[in-house]
Scaffold this active site. Structure first.
Site, PDB file in Angstrom:
ATOM      1  CG  ASP A  10      -1.567   1.242   1.555  1.00 39.15           C
ATOM      2  OD1 ASP A  10      -2.258   1.743   0.661  1.00 39.15           O
ATOM      3  OD2 ASP A  10      -1.415   1.754   2.684  1.00 39.15           O
TER       4      ASP A  10
HETATM    5 MG    MG Z   1      -2.973   3.088   3.556  1.00 41.24          MG
END
Ligand code: MG
Length: 229
Positions: A10
């Site tokens: 991420d």
């Molecule tokens: Mg994040």
């Protein structure tokens, strides 16, 4: 310990310090338009932005309106006269310059690359901003590809997002793949639904009440180095 060769990581809150980038971009914009900036502005913006994103994710506000709407509301609340459309465009340019890395992000990406494994960024958010931030970041040479939800047409939680990612990377063995992220509802839930192992980056020691149980939980990014192989 199990080893992986494909790391889906991420961006915001995991590799990049999004809070710092956001604050920096807001401050720059307020300075540019000679508006007074203080902590209350930041708090108000964050609340408005969260509400607007929530409404976008629930399908209540179209993407085209969502970004401008946050500044329309902020201007309304602060009684600022100005064009929220232009302000948003310029804000996104500033946000794209904010490639502040989280501790350990550089070492992690370099170690993955040096070990002949692959690191991919999987992110929701605005495509041009995410691309600009990676372009400006020192981790860029170690990232094999960037996958932004806006380009794919599905948010990271959706299994169709992951199916797209899987079909655009060389690894076909899901048991060698892992997703790392700070969001239980997007990264960990998404990874579980997609059938891959997950690693929750829980830097603030938050309790997990989500019902989604990650394969691993870490406090520091460099703990992932044990999983590279
Ligand atoms: Mg994040």
């Amino acid at each position: 310990m199990k080893k992986y060769d494909t790391f889906l990581i991420d961006a915001d809150g995991t590799l990049f310090d999004y809070d710092m980038a956001e604050e920096n971009a807001l401050k720059c914009m307020f300075r540019k338009y000679q508006l007074s900036y203080n902590e209350n502005v930041r708090t108000l913006y964050r609340k408005i932005n969260r509400d607007v994103w929530d409404s976008f994710e629930k399908g209540q506000t179209p993407k085209s309106e969502m970004q401008v709407l946050r500044f329309k509301r902020l201007f309304g609340a602060l009684e600022i006269k100005g064009d929220p459309y232009i302000f948003n465009v310029e804000y996104l340019v500033e946000l794209g310059k904010g490639s502040f890395l989280i501790d350990g992000a550089f070492e992690l990406c370099k170690t993955i690359s040096d070990s002949h494994c692959r690191a991919y960024i999987v992110t929701n958010g605005i495509s041009t901003t995410q691309k600009a931030r990676l372009e400006n970041a020192i981790i860029k040479p170690y990232i094999s590809k960037l996958f932004v939800s806006e380009d794919i047409g599905f948010q990271k939680l959706n299994t169709l997002y992951f199916e797209y990612v899987f079909s655009h990377i060389p690894c076909t063995d899901k048991s060698k793949m892992i997703i790392i992220g700070d969001s239980l509802s997007a990264d960990i839930a998404g990874g579980i639904h997609a059938g891959i192992d997950t690693c929750w980056f829980n830097k603030c020691d938050t309790e997990n009440h989500s019902g989604f149980i990650p394969t691993y939980e870490i406090k520091k990014l460099l703990e992932i180095c044990d999983l590279i192989g």
